[in-house]
Design a protein around this motif. Sequence first.
Motif, PDB file in Angstrom:
ATOM      1  N   GLU A  34       0.865  -1.212  -0.101  1.00 11.06           N
ATOM      2  CA  GLU A  34       0.060  -0.031  -0.022  1.00 11.06           C
ATOM      3  C   GLU A  34       0.976   1.264   0.042  1.00 11.06           C
ATOM      4  OE1 GLU A  34      -2.185  -0.837   3.678  1.00 11.06           O
ATOM      5  OE2 GLU A  34      -3.359  -2.306   2.822  1.00 11.06           O
ATOM      6  N   ARG A  35       1.960   1.209   0.783  1.00 10.22           N
ATOM      7  CA  ARG A  35       2.655   2.496   0.939  1.00 10.22           C
ATOM      8  C   ARG A  35       4.138   2.096   1.503  1.00 10.22           C
ATOM      9  NH1 ARG A  35       0.245   4.267   5.254  1.00 10.22           N
ATOM     10  NH2 ARG A  35       1.922   4.115   6.652  1.00 10.22           N
ATOM     11  N   ALA A  36       5.050   2.667   0.966  1.00  7.64           N
ATOM     12  CA  ALA A  36       6.583   2.672   1.216  1.00  7.64           C
ATOM     13  C   ALA A  36       6.939   4.092   2.073  1.00  7.64           C
ATOM     14  CB  ALA A  36       7.390   2.264   0.215  1.00  7.64           C
ATOM     15  N   ASP A  37       7.436   3.988   3.264  1.00  6.22           N
ATOM     16  CA  ASP A  37       7.959   5.007   3.887  1.00  6.22           C
ATOM     17  C   ASP A  37       9.544   4.931   3.741  1.00  6.22           C
ATOM     18  OD1 ASP A  37       5.846   6.755   4.640  1.00  6.22           O
ATOM     19  OD2 ASP A  37       5.374   5.174   5.813  1.00  6.22           O
ATOM     20  N   VAL A  38      10.311   5.722   3.145  1.00  7.91           N
ATOM     21  CA  VAL A  38      11.875   5.838   3.193  1.00  7.91           C
ATOM     22  C   VAL A  38      12.469   6.737   4.179  1.00  7.91           C
ATOM     23  CG1 VAL A  38      13.557   5.795   1.780  1.00  7.91           C
ATOM     24  CG2 VAL A  38      11.917   4.702   1.010  1.00  7.91           C
ATOM     25  N   TYR A  39      13.192   6.362   4.874  1.00 11.44           N
ATOM     26  CA  TYR A  39      13.920   7.346   5.692  1.00 11.44           C
ATOM     27  C   TYR A  39      15.432   7.332   5.701  1.00 11.44           C
ATOM     28  CZ  TYR A  39       9.465   6.739   8.365  1.00 11.44           C
ATOM     29  OH  TYR A  39       8.087   6.841   8.583  1.00 11.44           O
ATOM     30  N   ILE A  40      16.060   8.449   5.323  1.00 12.51           N
ATOM     31  CA  ILE A  40      17.339   8.676   5.305  1.00 12.51           C
ATOM     32  C   ILE A  40      17.802   9.395   6.293  1.00 12.51           C
ATOM     33  CG2 ILE A  40      19.049   9.357   3.727  1.00 12.51           C
ATOM     34  CD1 ILE A  40      17.469   7.373   2.460  1.00 12.51           C
ATOM     35  N   LYS A  41      18.800   8.842   7.088  1.00 14.62           N
ATOM     36  CA  LYS A  41      19.266   9.674   8.553  1.00 14.62           C
ATOM     37  C   LYS A  41      20.674   9.615   8.421  1.00 14.62           C
ATOM     38  CE  LYS A  41      15.310   7.743  11.076  1.00 14.62           C
ATOM     39  NZ  LYS A  41      15.119   6.767  11.892  1.00 14.62           N
ATOM     40  N   GLU A  42      21.385  10.600   8.865  1.00 13.02           N
ATOM     41  CA  GLU A  42      22.872  10.712   9.123  1.00 13.02           C
ATOM     42  C   GLU A  42      23.234   9.836  10.281  1.00 13.02           C
ATOM     43  OE1 GLU A  42      24.822  12.580   7.257  1.00 13.02           O
ATOM     44  OE2 GLU A  42      23.048  13.055   6.153  1.00 13.02           O
ATOM     45  N   ASP A  43      24.160   9.028  10.017  1.00  9.04           N
ATOM     46  CA  ASP A  43      24.520   7.995  11.087  1.00  9.04           C
ATOM     47  C   ASP A  43      25.090   8.525  12.129  1.00  9.04           C
ATOM     48  OD1 ASP A  43      24.638   5.190  11.925  1.00  9.04           O
ATOM     49  OD2 ASP A  43      26.620   5.007  11.184  1.00  9.04           O
ATOM     50  N   ASP A  44      25.228   7.970  13.156  1.00  9.52           N
ATOM     51  CA  ASP A  44      25.987   8.478  14.537  1.00  9.52           C
ATOM     52  C   ASP A  44      27.353   8.299  14.474  1.00  9.52           C
ATOM     53  OD1 ASP A  44      26.523   5.663  14.578  1.00  9.52           O
ATOM     54  OD2 ASP A  44      25.534   5.216  16.429  1.00  9.52           O
ATOM     55  N   GLY A  45      27.954   8.300  13.561  1.00 15.79           N
ATOM     56  CA  GLY A  45      29.412   8.409  13.308  1.00 15.79           C
ATOM     57  C   GLY A  45      30.309   7.147  13.324  1.00 15.79           C
ATOM     58  N   ASN A  46      29.548   5.911  13.165  1.00 14.41           N
ATOM     59  CA  ASN A  46      30.243   4.741  12.885  1.00 14.41           C
ATOM     60  C   ASN A  46      30.922   4.615  11.700  1.00 14.41           C
ATOM     61  OD1 ASN A  46      29.711   4.068  15.814  1.00 14.41           O
ATOM     62  ND2 ASN A  46      27.748   2.805  15.012  1.00 14.41           N
ATOM     63  N   THR A  47      30.317   5.136  10.615  1.00  7.03           N
ATOM     64  CA  THR A  47      30.794   5.174   9.116  1.00  7.03           C
ATOM     65  C   THR A  47      30.974   6.419   8.801  1.00  7.03           C
ATOM     66  OG1 THR A  47      29.292   3.383   8.940  1.00  7.03           O
ATOM     67  CG2 THR A  47      30.108   4.060   7.164  1.00  7.03           C
ATOM     68  N   ALA A  48      32.032   6.690   8.035  1.00  8.25           N
ATOM     69  CA  ALA A  48      32.546   7.937   7.676  1.00  8.25           C
ATOM     70  C   ALA A  48      31.559   8.317   6.687  1.00  8.25           C
ATOM     71  CB  ALA A  48      33.964   7.855   7.146  1.00  8.25           C
ATOM     72  N   ASN A  49      30.954   9.694   6.959  1.00  9.74           N
ATOM     73  CA  ASN A  49      29.799  10.128   5.972  1.00  9.74           C
ATOM     74  C   ASN A  49      28.752   9.133   6.050  1.00  9.74           C
ATOM     75  OD1 ASN A  49      31.150  12.751   5.571  1.00  9.74           O
ATOM     76  ND2 ASN A  49      32.454  11.579   3.957  1.00  9.74           N
ATOM     77  N   GLY A  50      28.453   8.241   6.968  1.00  3.81           N
ATOM     78  CA  GLY A  50      27.595   7.270   6.728  1.00  3.81           C
ATOM     79  C   GLY A  50      26.070   7.664   6.792  1.00  3.81           C
ATOM     80  N   HIS A  51      25.278   7.006   6.170  1.00  5.66           N
ATOM     81  CA  HIS A  51      23.708   7.486   6.027  1.00  5.66           C
ATOM     82  C   HIS A  51      23.229   6.025   6.560  1.00  5.66           C
ATOM     83  CE1 HIS A  51      24.403  10.820   3.900  1.00  5.66           C
ATOM     84  NE2 HIS A  51      25.361  10.407   3.235  1.00  5.66           N
ATOM     85  N   LYS A  52      22.103   6.241   7.239  1.00  2.19           N
ATOM     86  CA  LYS A  52      21.202   5.042   7.597  1.00  2.19           C
ATOM     87  C   LYS A  52      19.909   5.203   6.672  1.00  2.19           C
ATOM     88  CE  LYS A  52      20.259   3.012  11.849  1.00  2.19           C
ATOM     89  NZ  LYS A  52      19.964   2.966  13.183  1.00  2.19           N
ATOM     90  N   VAL A  53      19.720   4.016   5.954  1.00  2.00           N
ATOM     91  CA  VAL A  53      18.264   3.973   5.012  1.00  2.00           C
ATOM     92  C   VAL A  53      17.479   3.017   5.511  1.00  2.00           C
ATOM     93  CG1 VAL A  53      17.689   3.478   2.796  1.00  2.00           C
ATOM     94  CG2 VAL A  53      19.854   4.432   3.133  1.00  2.00           C
ATOM     95  N   GLU A  54      16.308   3.339   5.892  1.00  2.00           N
ATOM     96  CA  GLU A  54      15.330   2.578   6.646  1.00  2.00           C
ATOM     97  C   GLU A  54      14.171   2.705   5.575  1.00  2.00           C
ATOM     98  OE1 GLU A  54      14.296   4.068  10.188  1.00  2.00           O
ATOM     99  OE2 GLU A  54      16.478   3.387  11.346  1.00  2.00           O
TER     100      GLU A  54
END
Length: 124
Positions: A34-54
Motif C-alpha cells: 500500500e505504501r512505502a516510507d523511506v527514511y534517510i538519516k545521518e548515522d551516529d558516526g560509526n561510518t565515515a559520512n554514513g547514512h542509515k537507510v530505513e
Amino acid sequence: MQITIHKSGELLESTKQVIQEKVSKLETFYDRIERADVYIKEDDGNTANGHKVEVRLSIPGNDLFAEHTDASIKRGIAEVTEALRRQIKKHKEKTVDRDQAGISHADMAPSDDEEEIIVSEEQL
C-alpha cells in the motif's frame, strides 16, 4: 503504491530517482504493497559520512521493515530493497502454506454444480 521519502536535508535528483525505481520494483514481487516510507538519516558516526537507510512497507497484516548503513545512499537503498524482497518472498510462502493448510478433505467434496463420478467394481 505511494512512496514517501523522509530526509532532513536535500537529496540529489538522481538519488531520488534511484530510490523511486528500487522501491517501485518491489511491487513486481508483491502487488498488495500500500505504501512505502523511506527514511534517510545521518548515522551516529560509526561510518565515515554514513547514512542509515530505513524502509517500511505497509502491507495487509504486519508491515515489513529493513535498514542498512552505508557511506552511499544508493548502495544502502539497494541493500534494503534486496532484504525486503527476501522478506516479501518469505511472507508469500507463509501465506500460501497457511492457505493450503486450511484445505481439508471435507472442503474437497464436490459441490452441487459438480457431478460426482461413481465407479462400480465391474468397471475396475
